[in-house]
Design a protein around this motif. Structure first.
Motif, PDB file in Angstrom:
ATOM      1  N   SER A  39      10.707  21.518  35.479  1.00  0.00           N
ATOM      2  CA  SER A  39       9.150  21.220  35.542  1.00  0.00           C
ATOM      3  C   SER A  39       8.532  22.399  36.388  1.00  0.00           C
ATOM      4  O   SER A  39       7.325  22.160  36.250  1.00  0.00           O
ATOM      5  N   ARG A  40       9.007  23.075  37.068  1.00  0.00           N
ATOM      6  CA  ARG A  40       8.598  24.129  37.903  1.00  0.00           C
ATOM      7  C   ARG A  40       9.302  25.490  37.604  1.00  0.00           C
ATOM      8  O   ARG A  40      10.481  25.320  37.242  1.00  0.00           O
ATOM      9  N   PRO A  42      10.601  29.328  38.604  1.00  0.00           N
ATOM     10  CA  PRO A  42      11.152  29.899  39.750  1.00  0.00           C
ATOM     11  C   PRO A  42      10.205  30.686  40.848  1.00  0.00           C
ATOM     12  O   PRO A  42      10.148  30.940  41.999  1.00  0.00           O
ATOM     13  N   GLU A  43       9.411  31.337  40.016  1.00  0.00           N
ATOM     14  CA  GLU A  43       8.015  31.985  40.486  1.00  0.00           C
ATOM     15  C   GLU A  43       7.173  31.069  41.443  1.00  0.00           C
ATOM     16  O   GLU A  43       6.788  31.480  42.287  1.00  0.00           O
ATOM     17  N   PHE A  44       6.941  30.103  40.783  1.00  0.00           N
ATOM     18  CA  PHE A  44       6.143  28.942  41.721  1.00  0.00           C
ATOM     19  C   PHE A  44       6.919  28.603  42.949  1.00  0.00           C
ATOM     20  O   PHE A  44       6.265  28.570  43.884  1.00  0.00           O
ATOM     21  N   TYR A  45       8.118  28.315  42.830  1.00  0.00           N
ATOM     22  CA  TYR A  45       8.743  28.061  43.904  1.00  0.00           C
ATOM     23  C   TYR A  45       9.013  29.125  44.871  1.00  0.00           C
ATOM     24  O   TYR A  45       8.913  28.874  46.299  1.00  0.00           O
ATOM     25  N   LEU A  46       9.028  30.521  44.505  1.00  0.00           N
ATOM     26  CA  LEU A  46       9.193  31.496  45.656  1.00  0.00           C
ATOM     27  C   LEU A  46       7.485  31.492  46.225  1.00  0.00           C
ATOM     28  O   LEU A  46       7.749  31.793  47.491  1.00  0.00           O
ATOM     29  N   THR A  47       6.680  31.503  45.627  1.00  0.00           N
ATOM     30  CA  THR A  47       5.289  31.585  45.861  1.00  0.00           C
ATOM     31  C   THR A  47       5.212  30.376  46.797  1.00  0.00           C
ATOM     32  O   THR A  47       4.917  30.653  48.058  1.00  0.00           O
ATOM     33  N   PHE A  48       5.499  29.075  46.581  1.00  0.00           N
ATOM     34  CA  PHE A  48       5.667  28.112  47.542  1.00  0.00           C
ATOM     35  C   PHE A  48       6.249  28.307  48.839  1.00  0.00           C
ATOM     36  O   PHE A  48       6.083  28.109  49.991  1.00  0.00           O
ATOM     37  N   MET A  49       7.431  28.879  48.548  1.00  0.00           N
ATOM     38  CA  MET A  49       8.296  29.079  50.027  1.00  0.00           C
ATOM     39  C   MET A  49       7.721  30.105  50.651  1.00  0.00           C
ATOM     40  O   MET A  49       7.714  30.164  51.982  1.00  0.00           O
ATOM     41  N   LEU A  50       6.876  31.028  50.176  1.00  0.00           N
ATOM     42  CA  LEU A  50       6.190  32.035  50.939  1.00  0.00           C
ATOM     43  C   LEU A  50       4.924  31.726  51.659  1.00  0.00           C
ATOM     44  O   LEU A  50       4.869  31.788  52.857  1.00  0.00           O
ATOM     45  N   VAL A  51       4.282  30.688  51.049  1.00  0.00           N
ATOM     46  CA  VAL A  51       3.169  30.101  51.679  1.00  0.00           C
ATOM     47  C   VAL A  51       3.478  29.152  52.637  1.00  0.00           C
ATOM     48  O   VAL A  51       2.623  29.107  53.482  1.00  0.00           O
ATOM     49  N   THR A  52       4.680  28.713  52.618  1.00  0.00           N
ATOM     50  CA  THR A  52       4.963  27.332  53.326  1.00  0.00           C
ATOM     51  C   THR A  52       5.564  27.994  54.694  1.00  0.00           C
ATOM     52  O   THR A  52       5.456  27.709  55.788  1.00  0.00           O
ATOM     53  N   TRP A  53       6.882  28.944  54.537  1.00  0.00           N
ATOM     54  CA  TRP A  53       7.618  29.301  55.503  1.00  0.00           C
ATOM     55  C   TRP A  53       7.026  30.751  56.064  1.00  0.00           C
ATOM     56  O   TRP A  53       7.682  30.863  57.412  1.00  0.00           O
ATOM     57  N   VAL A  54       6.351  31.476  55.639  1.00  0.00           N
ATOM     58  CA  VAL A  54       6.012  32.535  56.433  1.00  0.00           C
ATOM     59  C   VAL A  54       5.071  32.329  57.562  1.00  0.00           C
ATOM     60  O   VAL A  54       5.547  32.656  58.616  1.00  0.00           O
ATOM     61  N   PRO A  55       4.045  31.481  57.467  1.00  0.00           N
ATOM     62  CA  PRO A  55       3.214  31.258  58.418  1.00  0.00           C
ATOM     63  C   PRO A  55       4.167  30.455  59.426  1.00  0.00           C
ATOM     64  O   PRO A  55       3.771  30.777  60.731  1.00  0.00           O
ATOM     65  N   PHE A  56       5.021  29.662  59.257  1.00  0.00           N
ATOM     66  CA  PHE A  56       5.800  28.845  60.231  1.00  0.00           C
ATOM     67  C   PHE A  56       6.578  30.182  60.934  1.00  0.00           C
ATOM     68  O   PHE A  56       6.574  29.799  62.014  1.00  0.00           O
ATOM     69  N   LEU A  57       7.095  30.867  60.362  1.00  0.00           N
ATOM     70  CA  LEU A  57       7.941  31.890  60.940  1.00  0.00           C
ATOM     71  C   LEU A  57       7.032  32.723  61.796  1.00  0.00           C
ATOM     72  O   LEU A  57       7.488  33.049  62.954  1.00  0.00           O
ATOM     73  N   ILE A  58       5.984  32.978  61.487  1.00  0.00           N
ATOM     74  CA  ILE A  58       4.901  33.808  62.216  1.00  0.00           C
ATOM     75  C   ILE A  58       4.563  32.892  63.699  1.00  0.00           C
ATOM     76  O   ILE A  58       4.609  33.344  64.561  1.00  0.00           O
ATOM     77  N   SER A  59       4.584  31.571  63.339  1.00  0.00           N
ATOM     78  CA  SER A  59       4.170  30.819  64.632  1.00  0.00           C
ATOM     79  C   SER A  59       5.525  30.750  65.207  1.00  0.00           C
ATOM     80  O   SER A  59       5.350  30.819  66.723  1.00  0.00           O
TER      81      SER A  59
END
Length: 196
Positions: A39-40, A42-59
Motif C-alpha cells: 500500500s506504500r 519504497p520511494e515513499f518510505y525512503l522519503t519518510f525516513m529522510l524527513v523523519t530521521w535526518v532532522p533527528f540526527l541533526i538534533s
C-alpha cells in the motif's frame, strides 16, 4: 532538591527527544508494514525516513556539540518534528493524522516558554490550514466536519498549553517570592537576636 537550571533543561530535552523517537519509531514500523503489504512504495518510505530521521540526527549532533542542556534543542525539536508531522499529514488520508502532533506539543510545555508555544501553535495552525486547503476541493460534507474538528482540537490544545504555562510560571514566581520573603524574615530575626 536545589533548583539547577542545567539539570531541568537537560531533563526537558531528554523527554522531548524520547517522545520524538517513540513517535518516529511507531510510524517507521507502520509504514514498513504498509510497504510490505504493497500500500506504500519504497520511494515513499525512503522519503519518510529522510524527513523523519535526518532532522533527528541533526538534533543529536547539536546535543553532542552543545550539551544535553542546550536551550537551542527545543527549536530543533519544533522544526524537525514539524517537518515530520507535515510530511505525514500531507501524505495520509486518515482524519486522525493531525493528532500525531499532540504528544510532542504537550512535551514542549516542559520548557515553560509561552512565546515559544505560541510560535509553535501558529506554525501548526498554518500547516493544518494548508492541509485543509489541499483537500477541500474533493472534500465531502463529512470531511468538512472532520476539518472543523481537527482545527478546533488543535486550537483548543494550544490554548490549554499556553494557559497552563502561564499558570505554572505564575505559581513558580509566587513560590519564589514566598521563599524570598521568608528568607528575609529569617535574616531579620537572626540580626535582631545577634544584636540582642
Amino acid at each position: 532538591m536545589e533548583y539547577n537550571e542545567k539539570y531541568f533543561a537537560k531533563s526537558a530535552n531528554k523527554k522531548a527527544m524520547g517522545i520524538w523517537i517513540v513517535v518516529g519509531l511507531i510510524l517507521t514500523i507502520t509504514y514498513a508494514i504498509e510497504v510490505i503489504k504493497g500500500s506504500r512504495t519504497p520511494e515513499f518510505y525512503l522519503t519518510f525516513m529522510l524527513v523523519t530521521w535526518v532532522p533527528f540526527l541533526i538534533s543529536v549532533v547539536l546535543i553532542l556539540l552543545k550539551g544535553m542542556d542546550t536551550w537551542l534543542y527545543k527549536y530543533f525539536v519544533a522544526i524537525g518534528y514539524g517537518a515530520f508531522f507535515t510530511f505525514v499529514l500531507m501524505t495520509t488520508n486518515t482524519t486522525v493524522t493531525f493528532a500525531y502532533v499532540l504528544p510532542m506539543t504537550s512535551m514542549l510545555m516542559l520548557y515553560k516558554n509561552r512565546n515559544f508555544m505560541i510560535q509553535c501553535g501558529v506554525v501548526n495552525i498554518v500547516i493544518l490550514v494548508i492541509y485543509i486547503a489541499k483537500n477541500i476541493s474533493t472534500a465531502t460534507a463529512h470531511d468538512i466536519t472532520d476539518f472543523e474538528i481537527q482545527a478546533a482540537v488543535t486550537i483548543l490544545c494550544y490554548i490549554g498549553y499556553i494557559l497552563s504555562i502561564n499558570h505554572l510560571n505564575k505559581a513558580d514566581g509566587s513560590m519564589l517570592n514566598t521563599v524570598k520573603t521568608n528568607l528575609e524574615r529569617v535574616v531579620t530575626t537572626i540580626g535582631q537576636v545577634k544584636t540582642a
